[in-house]
Design a protein around this motif. Structure first.
Motif, PDB file in Angstrom:
ATOM      1  N   VAL A 102       0.763  -1.005   0.050  1.00 15.32           N
ATOM      2  CA  VAL A 102      -0.062   0.028  -0.003  1.00 15.32           C
ATOM      3  C   VAL A 102       0.899   1.016   0.108  1.00 15.32           C
ATOM      4  O   VAL A 102       1.921   1.240   0.735  1.00 15.32           O
ATOM      5  N   PRO A 103       0.694   2.192  -1.000  1.00 18.82           N
ATOM      6  CA  PRO A 103       1.542   3.398  -1.154  1.00 18.82           C
ATOM      7  C   PRO A 103       1.349   4.377   0.065  1.00 18.82           C
ATOM      8  O   PRO A 103       0.397   5.344  -0.265  1.00 18.82           O
ATOM      9  N   THR A 104       1.683   4.081   1.103  1.00 21.79           N
ATOM     10  CA  THR A 104       1.267   5.254   2.287  1.00 21.79           C
ATOM     11  C   THR A 104       1.579   6.547   2.093  1.00 21.79           C
ATOM     12  O   THR A 104       1.101   7.394   2.617  1.00 21.79           O
ATOM     13  N   GLU A 105       2.738   6.584   1.361  1.00 24.28           N
ATOM     14  CA  GLU A 105       3.224   8.028   1.114  1.00 24.28           C
ATOM     15  C   GLU A 105       2.480   8.681   0.105  1.00 24.28           C
ATOM     16  O   GLU A 105       2.645  10.109   0.025  1.00 24.28           O
ATOM     17  N   ARG A 106       1.478   7.979  -0.561  1.00 16.38           N
ATOM     18  CA  ARG A 106       0.772   8.978  -1.502  1.00 16.38           C
ATOM     19  C   ARG A 106      -0.614   8.896  -1.243  1.00 16.38           C
ATOM     20  O   ARG A 106      -1.771   9.642  -1.901  1.00 16.38           O
ATOM     21  N   LEU A 166       1.827  -3.625  -6.877  1.00 14.23           N
ATOM     22  CA  LEU A 166       1.404  -5.200  -6.638  1.00 14.23           C
ATOM     23  C   LEU A 166       2.837  -5.778  -6.537  1.00 14.23           C
ATOM     24  O   LEU A 166       3.859  -5.552  -6.990  1.00 14.23           O
ATOM     25  N   LEU A 167       2.716  -6.944  -5.662  1.00 10.18           N
ATOM     26  CA  LEU A 167       3.708  -7.621  -5.072  1.00 10.18           C
ATOM     27  C   LEU A 167       3.415  -9.138  -5.455  1.00 10.18           C
ATOM     28  O   LEU A 167       2.667  -9.794  -5.179  1.00 10.18           O
ATOM     29  N   GLY A 168       4.042  -9.600  -6.600  1.00 12.01           N
ATOM     30  CA  GLY A 168       4.078 -10.898  -7.236  1.00 12.01           C
ATOM     31  C   GLY A 168       2.778 -10.972  -8.125  1.00 12.01           C
ATOM     32  O   GLY A 168       1.995 -10.031  -8.459  1.00 12.01           O
ATOM     33  N   GLU A 169       2.495 -12.246  -8.425  1.00  9.14           N
ATOM     34  CA  GLU A 169       1.354 -12.603  -9.276  1.00  9.14           C
ATOM     35  C   GLU A 169       0.298 -12.987  -8.481  1.00  9.14           C
ATOM     36  O   GLU A 169      -0.041 -13.314  -7.402  1.00  9.14           O
ATOM     37  N   PRO A 170      -1.009 -12.698  -9.134  1.00  6.40           N
ATOM     38  CA  PRO A 170      -2.355 -13.164  -8.175  1.00  6.40           C
ATOM     39  C   PRO A 170      -2.264 -14.741  -7.758  1.00  6.40           C
ATOM     40  O   PRO A 170      -1.463 -15.463  -8.251  1.00  6.40           O
ATOM     41  N   ASP A 221     -11.093   3.981  -0.574  1.00  6.08           N
ATOM     42  CA  ASP A 221     -10.883   4.960  -1.643  1.00  6.08           C
ATOM     43  C   ASP A 221      -9.051   5.007  -1.582  1.00  6.08           C
ATOM     44  O   ASP A 221      -8.697   5.906  -2.498  1.00  6.08           O
ATOM     45  N   VAL A 222      -8.641   3.848  -1.282  1.00  4.25           N
ATOM     46  CA  VAL A 222      -7.021   3.938  -1.631  1.00  4.25           C
ATOM     47  C   VAL A 222      -6.959   3.178  -3.010  1.00  4.25           C
ATOM     48  O   VAL A 222      -7.394   2.091  -3.232  1.00  4.25           O
ATOM     49  N   THR A 223      -6.266   4.030  -4.033  1.00  5.82           N
ATOM     50  CA  THR A 223      -5.988   3.436  -5.151  1.00  5.82           C
ATOM     51  C   THR A 223      -4.561   3.141  -5.256  1.00  5.82           C
ATOM     52  O   THR A 223      -3.615   3.756  -4.812  1.00  5.82           O
ATOM     53  N   VAL A 224      -4.229   1.733  -6.071  1.00  4.37           N
ATOM     54  CA  VAL A 224      -3.042   1.362  -6.331  1.00  4.37           C
ATOM     55  C   VAL A 224      -2.476   1.295  -7.758  1.00  4.37           C
ATOM     56  O   VAL A 224      -3.565   1.197  -8.553  1.00  4.37           O
TER      57      VAL A 224
END
Length: 217
Positions: free
Chosen positions: A13-17, A53-57, A45-48
């Motif tokens: 999660v991009p907490t800095e953004r 993304l970390l790794g594949e689904p 409302d958090v958009t990534v």
């Protein structure tokens, strides 16, 4: 994020953004492990982005690494049982009860239970390393890890009441270390899906035609 990916996806999660994420820790009131922390976070409302993304689904659930990790928490559980064993011996020493034959009998049983757990963990670690190197069927690794966690839980559940009988009510009073260790281990033994774990072991051995002496070689 507009992406065709499907399945469970790990994300950093991009907490800095993003705006500060609401955190709720009110639900975490455990019997034991009171020094631990657990939180509910609201990611509404958090958009990534793709780079978050970390790794594949579904990679998180990939076997044998997902279920095989049970060996690690089994080791922590046995460590708790060992700490309880040590606290029991210290308690008996402080009470000058080391010459009590009944206490000696209980300590003997505790000693071989804990050593049985040590042997399970050593075997699980050695076999898993070898099986991963040999690219053994993940189902074999998972079944053995599940046996290990089940055996360690059973050992701990035998150790705890034996220790209780050794120390009596006095050992269960704060601030004696025994009380905290006992409470923490009671909490940590409650790992997910114990029944499903047993079913997985049974399914594996029922569908495997290998003779009993060669199942895990």
């Amino acid at each position: 994020m507009d992406s065709p990916r499907r399945g469970w996806q790990m994300v950093v999660v991009p907490t800095e953004r993003v705006q500060p994420i609401p955190v709720d820790d009110r639900f975490w009131q455990p019997l034991g492990m009171r020094a631990s922390a657990s939180f509910k976070l609201d990611f509404t409302d958090v958009t990534v982005q793709h780079d978050d993304l970390l790794g594949e689904p579904n990679r998180y659930f990939e076997q044998p690494y997902f279920s095989g990790g049970a060996i690690r928490f089994a080791a922590v559980q046995l460590g708790g049982a060992s700490a309880l064993f040590d606290a029991t011996r210290r308690f008996l020493a402080d009470m000058h009860r080391l010459d009590d034959v009944l206490q000696q009998t209980r300590l003997a049983e505790l000693a071989y239970l804990i050593e049985s757990g040590n042997q399970w963990l050593r075997s699980a670690g050695d076999k898993t390393d070898q099986w991963l190197a040999d690219q053994t069927d993940p189902a074999t690794i998972v079944a053995y890890a599940n046996m290990t966690r089940t055996a360690i839980e059973a050992i701990c559940l035998q150790v705890m009441p034996l220790c209780e009988r050794c120390v009596g009510a006095r050992g269960l009073l704060r601030p004696h270390p025994f009380e905290r260790i006992h409470r923490d281990l009671t909490m940590y033994l409650r790992q997910p899906a114990p029944d499903a774990t047993l079913v997985d072991i049974g399914r594996y051995v029922l569908t495997n035609p290998t003779a009993a002496h060669a199942l895990w070689t």
